[in-house]
Motif scaffolding. Structure first.
Motif, short mmCIF file in Angstrom:
data_model
loop_
_atom_site.label_atom_id
_atom_site.label_comp_id
_atom_site.label_asym_id
_atom_site.label_seq_id
_atom_site.Cartn_x
_atom_site.Cartn_y
_atom_site.Cartn_z
N ARG A 502 -19.84 40.40 0.56
CA ARG A 502 -19.71 40.87 -0.89
C ARG A 502 -20.03 39.79 -1.71
N MET A 503 -19.60 38.71 -1.47
CA MET A 503 -19.54 37.44 -2.12
C MET A 503 -20.70 36.54 -1.80
N ASN A 504 -21.39 36.96 -0.57
CA ASN A 504 -22.54 35.97 0.07
C ASN A 504 -21.95 34.76 0.02
N GLU A 505 -20.97 34.38 0.82
CA GLU A 505 -20.32 32.96 1.07
C GLU A 505 -19.39 32.93 2.24
N ILE A 506 -19.40 31.73 2.75
CA ILE A 506 -18.74 31.48 3.96
C ILE A 506 -17.21 31.29 3.54
N ARG A 507 -16.47 32.41 4.27
CA ARG A 507 -15.05 32.48 4.05
C ARG A 507 -14.05 31.58 4.68
N GLN A 508 -14.45 31.36 6.16
CA GLN A 508 -13.45 30.84 6.79
C GLN A 508 -14.43 30.13 7.84
N GLU A 509 -14.21 28.88 8.51
CA GLU A 509 -14.75 28.39 9.55
C GLU A 509 -13.83 28.28 10.76
N LEU A 510 -14.13 28.57 11.90
CA LEU A 510 -13.32 28.80 12.96
C LEU A 510 -13.62 27.68 13.90
N ARG A 511 -12.96 26.77 14.12
CA ARG A 511 -13.15 25.68 15.35
C ARG A 511 -12.00 25.38 16.23
N ALA A 512 -12.18 24.86 17.33
CA ALA A 512 -11.05 24.41 18.01
C ALA A 512 -11.30 23.23 18.93
N GLU A 513 -10.36 22.36 19.22
CA GLU A 513 -10.62 21.32 20.13
C GLU A 513 -10.92 21.98 21.55
N GLY A 514 -11.99 21.58 22.09
CA GLY A 514 -12.40 21.93 23.56
C GLY A 514 -13.39 22.97 23.48
N PHE A 515 -13.63 23.94 22.34
CA PHE A 515 -14.55 24.92 22.23
C PHE A 515 -15.95 24.13 22.12
N LYS A 516 -16.95 24.81 23.23
CA LYS A 516 -18.29 24.26 23.07
C LYS A 516 -18.99 25.76 23.23
N CYS A 517 -19.99 26.00 22.51
CA CYS A 517 -20.92 27.16 22.60
C CYS A 517 -21.89 26.81 23.89
N GLY A 518 -21.85 27.46 25.00
CA GLY A 518 -22.69 27.14 26.38
C GLY A 518 -23.81 27.42 26.12
N ALA A 519 -24.50 28.13 25.41
CA ALA A 519 -25.96 28.72 25.51
C ALA A 519 -26.30 29.32 24.07
N ASP A 520 -27.73 29.37 24.08
CA ASP A 520 -28.15 29.93 22.94
C ASP A 520 -28.17 31.39 22.72
N TRP A 521 -27.29 32.03 23.67
CA TRP A 521 -27.06 33.59 23.48
C TRP A 521 -25.70 33.72 23.73
N THR A 522 -24.95 32.74 23.58
CA THR A 522 -23.29 32.96 23.61
C THR A 522 -22.64 33.96 22.38
N LYS A 523 -21.90 35.00 23.06
CA LYS A 523 -21.48 36.11 21.99
C LYS A 523 -20.22 35.73 21.42
N ALA A 524 -20.01 36.01 20.03
CA ALA A 524 -18.57 36.09 19.40
C ALA A 524 -18.61 37.28 18.78
N ILE A 525 -17.27 37.93 18.94
CA ILE A 525 -17.07 39.21 18.27
C ILE A 525 -15.79 39.29 17.37
N PHE A 526 -15.62 40.21 16.57
CA PHE A 526 -14.40 40.53 16.09
C PHE A 526 -13.58 41.46 16.80
N SER A 527 -12.16 41.45 16.53
CA SER A 527 -11.42 42.54 17.10
C SER A 527 -11.71 43.83 16.41
N PRO A 528 -11.13 45.12 16.86
CA PRO A 528 -11.60 46.22 16.18
C PRO A 528 -10.89 46.36 14.78
#
Length: 591
Positions: A502-528
């Motif tokens: 609605r505002m066309n802006e990033i609201r949150q940046e989610l990061r964690a120590e140890g998390f690394k995106c493993g591939a160009d097709w790694t998927k992340a999803i919302f809970s229901p």
């Protein structure tokens, strides 16, 4: 004087003629003269030889005045004779060989001539046939030209009719939405009227109770107990119906009269109020939203495919799980008691599966593939319905469109295609600046993530870009919450972003120590319910974030020993499924 000139002239002419004859005829007789001289020499030699062998024979006159060595001449003659015999034998052999070769060539020539005559006959037939075919081609070209003109006319008519149909569909969807809005408004108006009737009856009842409470009466213990029990029962009944104004009946009943007429009036009033009315039922539309439970442990783990598992998805009823892998199959799993039981295998893909999507009814499944196509299966009979081909590179995302019987595919060939599933045809092609990694479909918009670190919003009706968001890494996946207001993106800079559409802006940046995106097709999803975001890391650990606070909720270590490619959260909120590169699939629960 004239006589002398004439005589000298013919003499000179004769001399010239003789010289000319001598010059030309001498050339023809030089060989003959030479041969004649040699013959005379040989004749002398033969005569001498005869004289020596038989002196009584008359000798021929010598032609050569020089003495000749007869022995040498005999040896030389014998050598020449031997050479002539040898040459004669060689020439005879050569003549024999040439005769045989000539006969063979004559046979071959006859065969060639017969073959040539046959070929000439066949050539004549083929020429005649070619003439007939050429005439037929001319006729077909004329007919084809007429058919092409008719086809072009029909194609233009079809496009015009198709555009009209699309406009009618859009108008129909808008009319349906307007009808839904009108019905919702009517329901709200009806609820308001019902509430108004409730308030009027409540005020009337309060007035009646106020009149009753002003009459002075003597207290009767038995009657008071009966009225108290009656009012308590009525109060409980009204509480179950969430009618708050009647919770004070107990205090008002303390001043009731002992006269039966007042008691009967009050009982009748309570019975009349306790009868159900139309206003007790809620007619407004409701939306059901599952409350997600954060997973805590692995309930079941197994090898789902014969190779790397690239995609996983729960069905809309949360009782079926689909996985797609590099073994060119999509497998359906039934969830029974927290365990995965193999139900069916969907075959037909020519290469590994990259993405999986159920339609809202749960009766169809759409899958993208490395073979540059997407395929649609019917889950009623588990049969392949159609193949959507047209991309020139692998299809990384295949999704159902929100309203229509349409699908959208994104590919590494830098195009997004919109497909009509009724006619199995591409109805719109959108060219994008970079390779597409994932897509999300809204009502009339398509959101795409790309390798050039951009998220783009496209108007699917016009095929034009309407907005763009820049990130710091390659986009690997996109997901949208149930309210369709928040967009979750995962990128190669090991960061998840929650964007407010609605505002066309990033609201949150989610990061964690140890998390690394493993591939160009790694998927992340919302809970229901959109409260959490979940993604798998390259070391096989599952990370869960709270999207409201941006803090890491938990990190889960299960049976994964390699990079997690994809995750899926059931709409019931009970299960989470994750798949990795080493054939493993894990089913997670909260207990």
């Amino acid at each position: 004087m004239a006589t002398r000139r004439s005589s000298s002239k013919w003499k000179r002419h004769i001399i010239v003629q003789l010289q000319h004859r001598d010059r030309h005829q001498k050339l023809h007789f030089e060989g003959l003269i030479l041969s004649y001289n040699q013959l005379l020499t040989k004749s002398d030699i033969v005569q001498l030889w005869r004289d020596k062998c038989d002196p009584h024979l008359p000798s021929a006159p010598s032609l050569s005045p020089e003495p000749v060595n007869v022995t040498k001449l005999q040896i030389r003659h014998q050598e020449k004779l031997n050479k002539l015999h040898q040459a004669n034998g060689e020439l005879a052999q050569e003549v024999f060989e040439l005769s045989k070769h000539r006969k063979r060539k004559e046979v071959e020539l006859q065969a060639t001539q017969s073959r040539l005559s046959e070929l000439e006959v066949k050539l004549g037939e083929l020429e005649a046939k070619r003439g007939r075919l050429q005439a037929r081609i001319d006729e077909l070209e004329k007919a084809n030209h007429g058919v092409k003109e008719e086809y072009d006319t029909l194609q233009q008519l079809y496009r015009a009719q198709w555009e009209q149909l699309r406009k009618k569909e859009v108008e129909g969807s808008e009319l349906i939405q307007n009808m839904i809005d009108i019905k919702a408004q009517a329901a709200e108006d009806l609820n308001y009227l019902n509430e108004k009737l409730k308030r009027i009856k409540q005020k009337n009842l309060e007035k009646d109770l106020a009149v009753v409470s002003t009459v002075p009466i003597a207290m009767n213990t038995d009657v008071f107990r009966q009225v108290q029990e009656l009012s308590t029962e009525e109060s409980r009944h009204q509480e179950t119906k969430s009618f708050k104004p009647f919770r004070n009946l107990r205090s008002a009943s303390l001043s009731l009269s002992t006269q039966p007429r007042f008691l009967q009036s009050f009982k009748g009033l309570l019975r009349k109020r306790s009868s159900p009315s139309f206003s007790d039922f809620d007619c407004s539309p409701t939306s059901f939203r599952s409350v997600a439970r954060v997973p805590a442990r692995v309930r079941h783990s197994l090898e789902a495919h014969d190779g790397e598992v690239n995609a996983v998805k729960f069905s809309p009823n949360s009782r079926l799980l689909a996985t797609g892998g590099s073994d060119r199959t999509v497998k359906l799993w039934d969830i029974v008691g927290g365990m995965l039981q193999k139900l069916k295998t969907l075959e037909g893909s020519n290469d590994g599966v990259t993405s999986i999507e159920f339609d809202p009814s749960g009766l169809q499944l759409l899958a993208g593939s490395y073979d540059n196509t997407a395929r649609l299966w019917s889950l009623k009979d588990c049969e392949l319905k159609c193949t959507l081909s047209g991309h020139s590179a692998k299809v990384t995302a295949a999704k159902f469109k929100f309203y229509y019987r349409e699908a959208v595919t994104g590919s590494h060939d830098r195009t997004i295609r919109i497909w009509d599933l009724n006619n199995i045809a591409c109805i719109k092609l959108i060219s994008v600046p970079s390779r597409c990694s994932d897509i999300v479909c809204l009502d009339y918009f398509i959101i795409s993530g790309h390798s050039d670190k951009k998220i783009r919003l496209w108007d699917s009706r016009a095929g034009m870009k309407s907005n763009e968001i820049s990130l710091q890494g390659k986009v690997t996946s996109l997901d949208i919450n149930s309210d369709r207001t928040q967009l979750l993106s995962c990128s190669r800079d090991d960061l998840l972003n929650v964007t407010d559409l609605r505002m066309n802006e990033i609201r949150q940046e989610l990061r964690a120590e140890g998390f690394k995106c493993g591939a160009d097709w790694t998927k992340a999803i919302f809970s229901p319910d959109g409260r959490y975001a979940i993604a798998g890391s390259s070391d096989g650990v599952l990370y869960v974030w709270d999207t409201l606070t941006g803090q890491l909720e938990t990190s889960l270590v299960g049976q994964h020993r390699s990079s997690i490619n994809a995750v899926s959260w059931s709409l019931s909120g009970e299960y989470v499924a994750s798949v990795d590169r080493t054939k493993m699939a894990n089913l997670w629960t909260d207990c």
